[in-house]
Design a protein around this motif. Structure first.
Motif, PDB file in Angstrom:
ATOM      1  N   GLY A   1     -10.886  79.106  66.652  1.00  0.00           N
ATOM      2  CA  GLY A   1     -11.898  78.333  67.339  1.00  0.00           C
ATOM      3  C   GLY A   1     -12.600  77.292  66.488  1.00  0.00           C
ATOM      4  N   VAL A   2     -12.264  77.215  65.207  1.00  0.00           N
ATOM      5  CA  VAL A   2     -12.851  76.198  64.333  1.00  0.00           C
ATOM      6  C   VAL A   2     -11.970  74.946  64.434  1.00  0.00           C
ATOM      7  CG1 VAL A   2     -13.510  75.592  61.974  1.00  0.00           C
ATOM      8  CG2 VAL A   2     -13.778  77.952  62.777  1.00  0.00           C
ATOM      9  N   PRO A   3     -12.518  73.840  64.915  1.00  0.00           N
ATOM     10  CA  PRO A   3     -11.686  72.669  65.163  1.00  0.00           C
ATOM     11  C   PRO A   3     -11.200  71.936  63.910  1.00  0.00           C
ATOM     12  CG  PRO A   3     -13.968  72.189  65.695  1.00  0.00           C
ATOM     13  CD  PRO A   3     -13.892  73.648  65.374  1.00  0.00           C
ATOM     14  N   ALA A   4     -11.928  72.050  62.818  1.00  0.00           N
ATOM     15  CA  ALA A   4     -11.556  71.312  61.611  1.00  0.00           C
ATOM     16  C   ALA A   4     -11.448  72.265  60.425  1.00  0.00           C
ATOM     17  CB  ALA A   4     -12.587  70.228  61.316  1.00  0.00           C
ATOM     18  N   VAL A   5     -10.227  72.462  59.948  1.00  0.00           N
ATOM     19  CA  VAL A   5      -9.975  73.242  58.737  1.00  0.00           C
ATOM     20  C   VAL A   5      -9.160  72.336  57.819  1.00  0.00           C
ATOM     21  CG1 VAL A   5      -8.943  75.317  57.732  1.00  0.00           C
ATOM     22  CG2 VAL A   5      -9.939  75.406  60.033  1.00  0.00           C
ATOM     23  N   THR A   6      -9.679  72.110  56.621  1.00  0.00           N
ATOM     24  CA  THR A   6      -8.997  71.216  55.690  1.00  0.00           C
ATOM     25  C   THR A   6      -9.021  71.798  54.274  1.00  0.00           C
ATOM     26  OG1 THR A   6     -11.064  69.970  55.382  1.00  0.00           O
ATOM     27  CG2 THR A   6      -9.498  69.094  56.992  1.00  0.00           C
ATOM     28  N   VAL A   7      -8.024  71.406  53.488  1.00  0.00           N
ATOM     29  CA  VAL A   7      -7.936  71.796  52.081  1.00  0.00           C
ATOM     30  C   VAL A   7      -7.537  70.573  51.280  1.00  0.00           C
ATOM     31  CG1 VAL A   7      -6.758  73.228  50.366  1.00  0.00           C
ATOM     32  CG2 VAL A   7      -7.288  74.171  52.624  1.00  0.00           C
ATOM     33  N   GLU A   8      -8.164  70.425  50.143  1.00  0.00           N
ATOM     34  CA  GLU A   8      -7.889  69.313  49.246  1.00  0.00           C
ATOM     35  C   GLU A   8      -7.707  69.876  47.836  1.00  0.00           C
ATOM     36  OE1 GLU A   8     -10.344  65.304  47.886  1.00  0.00           O
ATOM     37  OE2 GLU A   8     -11.367  66.888  48.985  1.00  0.00           O
ATOM     38  N   VAL A   9      -6.681  69.434  47.142  1.00  0.00           N
ATOM     39  CA  VAL A   9      -6.471  69.836  45.751  1.00  0.00           C
ATOM     40  C   VAL A   9      -6.764  68.619  44.874  1.00  0.00           C
ATOM     41  CG1 VAL A   9      -4.811  70.656  44.038  1.00  0.00           C
ATOM     42  CG2 VAL A   9      -4.739  71.566  46.375  1.00  0.00           C
ATOM     43  N   ARG A  10      -7.692  68.796  43.940  1.00  0.00           N
ATOM     44  CA  ARG A  10      -8.090  67.711  43.042  1.00  0.00           C
ATOM     45  C   ARG A  10      -7.803  68.090  41.603  1.00  0.00           C
ATOM     46  NH1 ARG A  10     -13.553  64.655  44.512  1.00  0.00           N
ATOM     47  NH2 ARG A  10     -13.142  64.270  46.704  1.00  0.00           N
ATOM     48  N   GLU A  11      -7.296  67.135  40.876  1.00  0.00           N
ATOM     49  CA  GLU A  11      -7.064  67.348  39.452  1.00  0.00           C
ATOM     50  C   GLU A  11      -8.267  66.854  38.658  1.00  0.00           C
ATOM     51  OE1 GLU A  11      -2.386  67.300  38.601  1.00  0.00           O
ATOM     52  OE2 GLU A  11      -3.262  65.325  38.896  1.00  0.00           O
ATOM     53  N   ILE A  12      -8.653  67.635  37.670  1.00  0.00           N
ATOM     54  CA  ILE A  12      -9.771  67.308  36.792  1.00  0.00           C
ATOM     55  C   ILE A  12      -9.203  66.798  35.471  1.00  0.00           C
ATOM     56  CG2 ILE A  12     -11.708  68.264  35.492  1.00  0.00           C
ATOM     57  CD1 ILE A  12     -11.945  70.403  37.652  1.00  0.00           C
ATOM     58  N   ASP A  13      -9.757  65.719  34.984  1.00  0.00           N
ATOM     59  CA  ASP A  13      -9.403  65.205  33.662  1.00  0.00           C
ATOM     60  C   ASP A  13     -10.034  66.145  32.634  1.00  0.00           C
ATOM     61  OD1 ASP A  13      -9.240  63.884  31.211  1.00  0.00           O
ATOM     62  OD2 ASP A  13      -9.916  61.962  32.015  1.00  0.00           O
ATOM     63  N   SER A  14      -9.220  66.864  31.887  1.00  0.00           N
ATOM     64  CA  SER A  14      -9.752  67.866  30.953  1.00  0.00           C
ATOM     65  C   SER A  14     -10.635  67.244  29.871  1.00  0.00           C
ATOM     66  CB  SER A  14      -8.618  68.668  30.315  1.00  0.00           C
ATOM     67  OG  SER A  14      -7.746  67.811  29.604  1.00  0.00           O
ATOM     68  N   GLY A  15     -10.434  65.976  29.581  1.00  0.00           N
ATOM     69  CA  GLY A  15     -11.272  65.301  28.593  1.00  0.00           C
ATOM     70  C   GLY A  15     -12.690  65.076  29.081  1.00  0.00           C
ATOM     71  N   CYS A  16     -12.895  65.141  30.378  1.00  0.00           N
ATOM     72  CA  CYS A  16     -14.215  64.914  30.972  1.00  0.00           C
ATOM     73  C   CYS A  16     -14.833  66.203  31.490  1.00  0.00           C
ATOM     74  CB  CYS A  16     -14.096  63.917  32.134  1.00  0.00           C
ATOM     75  SG  CYS A  16     -13.526  62.298  31.629  1.00  0.00           S
ATOM     76  N   TYR A  17     -14.283  67.335  31.103  1.00  0.00           N
ATOM     77  CA  TYR A  17     -14.763  68.634  31.575  1.00  0.00           C
ATOM     78  C   TYR A  17     -15.403  69.369  30.425  1.00  0.00           C
ATOM     79  CZ  TYR A  17     -14.591  73.303  33.704  1.00  0.00           C
ATOM     80  OH  TYR A  17     -14.913  74.537  34.213  1.00  0.00           O
ATOM     81  N   SER A  18     -16.585  69.899  30.639  1.00  0.00           N
ATOM     82  CA  SER A  18     -17.284  70.667  29.614  1.00  0.00           C
ATOM     83  C   SER A  18     -17.493  72.077  30.128  1.00  0.00           C
ATOM     84  CB  SER A  18     -18.639  70.037  29.278  1.00  0.00           C
ATOM     85  OG  SER A  18     -18.464  68.732  28.780  1.00  0.00           O
ATOM     86  N   LYS A  19     -17.428  73.026  29.209  1.00  0.00           N
ATOM     87  CA  LYS A  19     -17.587  74.430  29.604  1.00  0.00           C
ATOM     88  C   LYS A  19     -18.258  75.185  28.471  1.00  0.00           C
ATOM     89  CE  LYS A  19     -14.944  78.520  30.879  1.00  0.00           C
ATOM     90  NZ  LYS A  19     -13.621  79.038  31.195  1.00  0.00           N
ATOM     91  N   ARG A  20     -19.221  75.995  28.850  1.00  0.00           N
ATOM     92  CA  ARG A  20     -19.864  76.874  27.878  1.00  0.00           C
ATOM     93  C   ARG A  20     -18.998  78.116  27.733  1.00  0.00           C
ATOM     94  NH1 ARG A  20     -25.940  79.350  28.215  1.00  0.00           N
ATOM     95  NH2 ARG A  20     -25.853  80.432  26.216  1.00  0.00           N
ATOM     96  N   LEU A  21     -18.625  78.440  26.537  1.00  0.00           N
ATOM     97  CA  LEU A  21     -17.784  79.599  26.267  1.00  0.00           C
ATOM     98  C   LEU A  21     -18.644  80.834  26.011  1.00  0.00           C
ATOM     99  CD1 LEU A  21     -15.124  77.886  24.002  1.00  0.00           C
ATOM    100  CD2 LEU A  21     -14.943  78.432  26.423  1.00  0.00           C
ATOM    101  N   PRO A  22     -18.135  81.998  26.345  1.00  0.00           N
ATOM    102  CA  PRO A  22     -18.903  83.223  26.084  1.00  0.00           C
ATOM    103  C   PRO A  22     -19.142  83.410  24.583  1.00  0.00           C
ATOM    104  CG  PRO A  22     -16.805  83.727  27.155  1.00  0.00           C
ATOM    105  CD  PRO A  22     -16.852  82.249  26.938  1.00  0.00           C
ATOM    106  N   PHE A  23     -20.216  84.080  24.287  1.00  0.00           N
ATOM    107  CA  PHE A  23     -20.568  84.310  22.876  1.00  0.00           C
ATOM    108  C   PHE A  23     -19.704  85.382  22.281  1.00  0.00           C
ATOM    109  CE2 PHE A  23     -24.371  82.714  24.977  1.00  0.00           C
ATOM    110  CZ  PHE A  23     -24.637  81.629  24.196  1.00  0.00           C
TER     111      PHE A  23
END
Length: 114
Positions: A92-114
């Motif tokens: 009954g949901v009229p709009a179901v969509t999925v998009e796959v996006r690639e992230i430039d790893s050079g522009c991604y920052s992540k805090r790592l566990p201690f």
């Protein structure tokens, strides 16, 4: 690393178990075989105010964010797998969509566990 962000019309909470949807989508990402289970991050965000088409119906939209380097076939298969999983919850949901996006790893920052 992959992030699966599920956006949905808040009014769907009356008819869909969002925790079950999130769990099923997380499992679909795992079943794809593209990611180690501990690296997948899945979350859902409701929208109270939205317009979806002329009649303002409900929607589910998923965005998969992942680092560059997957083949087009892998991205298409992943999109299809997540889409089919969401559709199981979306009667009954009229709009179901999925998009796959690639992230430039050079522009991604992540805090790592201690």
């Amino acid at each position: 690393m992959p992030h699966l962000v599920i956006e949905y019309a808040e009014n769907l909470e009356e008819s869909i178990s969002i925790p079950a949807l999130v769990s099923a989508a997380q499992e679909a990402m795992h079943r794809s075989g593209l990611f180690a289970p501990h690296t997948i991050k899945t979350r859902a965000m409701p929208y109270r105010h939205f317009i979806a088409g002329e009649k303002g119906g409900s929607f589910i939209h998923a965005e998969v964010r992942l680092f560059e380097g997957r083949s087009e076939r892998d991205r298409e298969t992943l999109s299809s797998t997540v889409f089919n999983t969401l559709c199981q919850f979306a009667e009954g949901v009229p709009a179901v969509t999925v998009e796959v996006r690639e992230i430039d790893s050079g522009c991604y920052s992540k805090r790592l566990p201690f």
